[in-house]
Design a protein around this motif. Structure first.
Motif, PDB file in Angstrom:
ATOM      1  N   ILE A 166      83.415  -5.876 -11.043  1.00 14.67           N
ATOM      2  CA  ILE A 166      82.192  -6.591 -11.405  1.00 14.67           C
ATOM      3  C   ILE A 166      82.002  -6.573 -12.922  1.00 14.67           C
ATOM      4  CG2 ILE A 166      81.055  -6.138  -9.202  1.00 14.67           C
ATOM      5  CD1 ILE A 166      79.419  -3.976 -10.581  1.00 14.67           C
ATOM      6  N   ARG A 167      81.249  -7.554 -13.414  1.00  9.65           N
ATOM      7  CA  ARG A 167      81.043  -7.654 -14.858  1.00  9.65           C
ATOM      8  C   ARG A 167      79.808  -6.834 -15.246  1.00  9.65           C
ATOM      9  NH1 ARG A 167      82.971 -10.915 -18.915  1.00  9.65           N
ATOM     10  NH2 ARG A 167      81.589 -11.140 -20.717  1.00  9.65           N
ATOM     11  N   LYS A 168      79.947  -5.537 -15.215  1.00 14.58           N
ATOM     12  CA  LYS A 168      78.940  -4.593 -15.682  1.00 14.58           C
ATOM     13  C   LYS A 168      79.683  -3.389 -16.224  1.00 14.58           C
ATOM     14  CE  LYS A 168      74.882  -5.476 -12.767  1.00 14.58           C
ATOM     15  NZ  LYS A 168      74.008  -4.920 -11.699  1.00 14.58           N
ATOM     16  N   ASN A 169      79.174  -2.826 -17.320  1.00 16.21           N
ATOM     17  CA  ASN A 169      79.852  -1.633 -17.821  1.00 16.21           C
ATOM     18  C   ASN A 169      79.342  -0.386 -17.092  1.00 16.21           C
ATOM     19  OD1 ASN A 169      77.517  -0.553 -19.217  1.00 16.21           O
ATOM     20  ND2 ASN A 169      77.882  -2.063 -20.831  1.00 16.21           N
ATOM     21  N   LEU A 170      80.058   0.714 -17.266  1.00 15.83           N
ATOM     22  CA  LEU A 170      79.754   1.933 -16.522  1.00 15.83           C
ATOM     23  C   LEU A 170      78.388   2.518 -16.901  1.00 15.83           C
ATOM     24  CD1 LEU A 170      81.325   3.428 -14.313  1.00 15.83           C
ATOM     25  CD2 LEU A 170      82.080   5.047 -16.035  1.00 15.83           C
ATOM     26  N   LYS A 171      77.993   2.329 -18.150  1.00 15.75           N
ATOM     27  CA  LYS A 171      76.694   2.832 -18.597  1.00 15.75           C
ATOM     28  C   LYS A 171      75.557   2.148 -17.846  1.00 15.75           C
ATOM     29  CE  LYS A 171      74.038   3.869 -22.763  1.00 15.75           C
ATOM     30  NZ  LYS A 171      73.994   3.755 -24.248  1.00 15.75           N
ATOM     31  N   GLU A 172      75.649   0.843 -17.656  1.00 15.60           N
ATOM     32  CA  GLU A 172      74.648   0.101 -16.892  1.00 15.60           C
ATOM     33  C   GLU A 172      74.593   0.596 -15.452  1.00 15.60           C
ATOM     34  OE1 GLU A 172      74.417  -4.393 -17.666  1.00 15.60           O
ATOM     35  OE2 GLU A 172      76.455  -3.859 -18.300  1.00 15.60           O
ATOM     36  N   LEU A 173      75.757   0.783 -14.863  1.00 14.85           N
ATOM     37  CA  LEU A 173      75.827   1.201 -13.463  1.00 14.85           C
ATOM     38  C   LEU A 173      75.370   2.640 -13.267  1.00 14.85           C
ATOM     39  CD1 LEU A 173      79.122  -0.637 -12.600  1.00 14.85           C
ATOM     40  CD2 LEU A 173      76.914  -1.012 -11.483  1.00 14.85           C
ATOM     41  N   GLU A 174      75.610   3.468 -14.277  1.00 15.05           N
ATOM     42  CA  GLU A 174      75.119   4.853 -14.198  1.00 15.05           C
ATOM     43  C   GLU A 174      73.601   4.864 -14.089  1.00 15.05           C
ATOM     44  OE1 GLU A 174      75.722   9.134 -16.498  1.00 15.05           O
ATOM     45  OE2 GLU A 174      76.175   7.259 -17.539  1.00 15.05           O
ATOM     46  N   LYS A 175      72.922   4.020 -14.835  1.00 14.04           N
ATOM     47  CA  LYS A 175      71.459   3.915 -14.749  1.00 14.04           C
ATOM     48  C   LYS A 175      71.033   3.352 -13.402  1.00 14.04           C
ATOM     49  CE  LYS A 175      70.613   3.288 -19.716  1.00 14.04           C
ATOM     50  NZ  LYS A 175      70.139   2.330 -20.762  1.00 14.04           N
ATOM     51  N   GLU A 176      71.750   2.356 -12.942  1.00 13.40           N
ATOM     52  CA  GLU A 176      71.414   1.696 -11.680  1.00 13.40           C
ATOM     53  C   GLU A 176      71.553   2.638 -10.485  1.00 13.40           C
ATOM     54  OE1 GLU A 176      72.895  -2.348  -9.393  1.00 13.40           O
ATOM     55  OE2 GLU A 176      72.981  -2.246 -11.577  1.00 13.40           O
ATOM     56  N   LEU A 177      72.526   3.534 -10.567  1.00  6.05           N
ATOM     57  CA  LEU A 177      72.820   4.441  -9.453  1.00  6.05           C
ATOM     58  C   LEU A 177      72.240   5.841  -9.667  1.00  6.05           C
ATOM     59  CD1 LEU A 177      76.533   3.359  -8.994  1.00  6.05           C
ATOM     60  CD2 LEU A 177      74.700   2.988  -7.332  1.00  6.05           C
ATOM     61  N   ALA A 178      71.337   5.974 -10.613  1.00  4.85           N
ATOM     62  CA  ALA A 178      70.809   7.297 -10.974  1.00  4.85           C
ATOM     63  C   ALA A 178      70.177   8.028  -9.801  1.00  4.85           C
ATOM     64  CB  ALA A 178      69.795   7.150 -12.110  1.00  4.85           C
ATOM     65  N   GLY A 179      69.539   7.322  -8.884  1.00  3.06           N
ATOM     66  CA  GLY A 179      68.892   7.988  -7.751  1.00  3.06           C
ATOM     67  C   GLY A 179      69.706   7.976  -6.482  1.00  3.06           C
ATOM     68  N   ALA A 180      70.980   7.560  -6.582  1.00  5.69           N
ATOM     69  CA  ALA A 180      71.793   7.357  -5.380  1.00  5.69           C
ATOM     70  C   ALA A 180      72.946   8.349  -5.261  1.00  5.69           C
ATOM     71  CB  ALA A 180      72.336   5.931  -5.359  1.00  5.69           C
ATOM     72  N   ASP A 181      72.802   9.533  -5.879  1.00  5.86           N
ATOM     73  CA  ASP A 181      73.764  10.632  -5.725  1.00  5.86           C
ATOM     74  C   ASP A 181      75.107  10.386  -6.408  1.00  5.86           C
ATOM     75  OD1 ASP A 181      71.878  12.017  -4.236  1.00  5.86           O
ATOM     76  OD2 ASP A 181      72.574  11.180  -2.343  1.00  5.86           O
ATOM     77  N   PHE A 182      75.089   9.660  -7.537  1.00  5.64           N
ATOM     78  CA  PHE A 182      76.302   9.471  -8.327  1.00  5.64           C
ATOM     79  C   PHE A 182      76.221  10.312  -9.598  1.00  5.64           C
ATOM     80  CE2 PHE A 182      76.812   6.086  -5.433  1.00  5.64           C
ATOM     81  CZ  PHE A 182      78.139   5.668  -5.479  1.00  5.64           C
ATOM     82  N   ILE A 183      77.377  10.797 -10.054  1.00  4.81           N
ATOM     83  CA  ILE A 183      77.423  11.645 -11.252  1.00  4.81           C
ATOM     84  C   ILE A 183      78.580  11.198 -12.154  1.00  4.81           C
ATOM     85  CG2 ILE A 183      78.852  13.382 -10.057  1.00  4.81           C
ATOM     86  CD1 ILE A 183      76.208  14.160 -12.740  1.00  4.81           C
ATOM     87  N   ARG A 184      78.314  11.160 -13.452  1.00  3.14           N
ATOM     88  CA  ARG A 184      79.356  10.824 -14.433  1.00  3.14           C
ATOM     89  C   ARG A 184      80.237  12.058 -14.611  1.00  3.14           C
ATOM     90  NH1 ARG A 184      78.722   6.602 -18.225  1.00  3.14           N
ATOM     91  NH2 ARG A 184      80.599   6.375 -19.486  1.00  3.14           N
ATOM     92  N   ASN A 192      80.685   9.292  -6.467  1.00  6.32           N
ATOM     93  CA  ASN A 192      79.713   9.475  -5.393  1.00  6.32           C
ATOM     94  C   ASN A 192      79.817  10.930  -4.896  1.00  6.32           C
ATOM     95  OD1 ASN A 192      78.171   9.468  -3.064  1.00  6.32           O
ATOM     96  ND2 ASN A 192      79.036   7.579  -2.257  1.00  6.32           N
ATOM     97  N   MET A 193      78.774  11.722  -5.102  1.00  3.91           N
ATOM     98  CA  MET A 193      78.834  13.140  -4.742  1.00  3.91           C
ATOM     99  C   MET A 193      78.957  13.356  -3.237  1.00  3.91           C
ATOM    100  SD  MET A 193      76.397  15.142  -7.486  1.00  3.91           S
ATOM    101  CE  MET A 193      74.962  14.067  -7.408  1.00  3.91           C
ATOM    102  N   ASN A 194      78.564  12.373  -2.434  1.00  4.50           N
ATOM    103  CA  ASN A 194      78.747  12.479  -0.979  1.00  4.50           C
ATOM    104  C   ASN A 194      80.221  12.493  -0.597  1.00  4.50           C
ATOM    105  OD1 ASN A 194      75.944  12.120   0.381  1.00  4.50           O
ATOM    106  ND2 ASN A 194      75.962  10.528  -1.186  1.00  4.50           N
TER     107      ASN A 194
END
Length: 235
Positions: A166-184, A192-194
């Motif tokens: 997808i045309r989004k950088n990782l920084k954008e997606l990190e913010k988007e997924l902040a509450g969904a159990d993802f970690i940089r 995905n920590m799951n």
């Protein structure tokens, strides 16, 4: 970004005794109140009913002991299909609990303690379900193993082995997924920590893929994963 809402959520009650279906249903409705009033409740009386259900089941309240296909067999088949169903086992038979453990099994509740225990278990699980995100309205975060940066683009790697860019950088997606159990874990990876299946060191095993963990982020990753495990330990 789309966040799962109560309106989209399906809670399925499966018990071979109608009296328990009705009792559990009333308890759930009273807990839902106004906050989760739009959540859909579905009932069934057998494992075949659950496995034959055509839609997504977010929360499954499942009796262990049932004729034909029992609750443990249902859990095993759902896991083979990589379904994102969170299970609360309800039973009068504690002897089979050990066999019922597994991914996405959130709690075990004695049938006679349902009213007391559900009061805190169910709201916590609903909040957990609502943490999931759909990226660009298409890609369910629960299905993603990890994301890998490719300049202005990002590759999404899925449990079913698909890969989408997808045309989004990782920084954008990190913010988007902040509450969904993802970690940089690295400048190029978001995990995905799951789906972490191994010890965190200079690498981490996500599914069957070994990914790098940078020295700079290692402490933060370990702490975040420890809190994640503690929060999702279930009952």
């Amino acid at each position: 970004m789309d966040i799962k809402s109560a309106k989209e959520m399906v809670l399925y009650i499966c018990d071979d005794e109608l009296i328990w279906q009705q009792k559990i249903g009333k308890i759930c409705q009273s807990i839902f109140g106004e906050k989760w009033s739009e959540c859909t409740i579905v009932t069934g009386e057998s494992g075949k009913d659950v496995l034959g259900y055509q839609g997504d089941i977010d929360i499954l309240i499942l009796d262990i002991n049932m004729p034909d296909i029992d609750g443990i067999q249902v859990k095993n088949q759902l896991q083979k299909k990589n379904r994102n169903t969170n299970i609360i086992f309800v039973t009068n038979y504690s002897g089979r609990i050990r066999k019922a453990f597994g991914p996405r099994v959130f709690a075990f509740v004695d049938k006679w303690d349902i009213e007391e225990k559900f009061d805190h278990i169910l709201p916590e699980l609903i909040e957990r379900v609502c943490r999931y995100v759909k990226i660009d309205g298409l890609y369910d975060s629960r299905e993603i193993l990890y994301l890998q940066a490719e300049g202005a683009y990002t590759d999404l790697f899925f449990r079913n082995r698909e890969r989408h860019t997808i045309r989004k950088n990782l920084k954008e997606l990190e913010k988007e997924l902040a509450g969904a159990d993802f970690i940089r874990t690295h400048r190029s990876y978001l995990v995905n920590m799951n789906e972490i299946t191994g010890k965190i060191a200079n690498t981490v095993l996500v599914g069957q893929q070994e990914l790098p963990v940078s020295v700079r982020l290692r402490k933060r990753v370990k702490e975040a994963y420890w809190f994640f495990c503690k929060r999702n330990a279930g009952y």
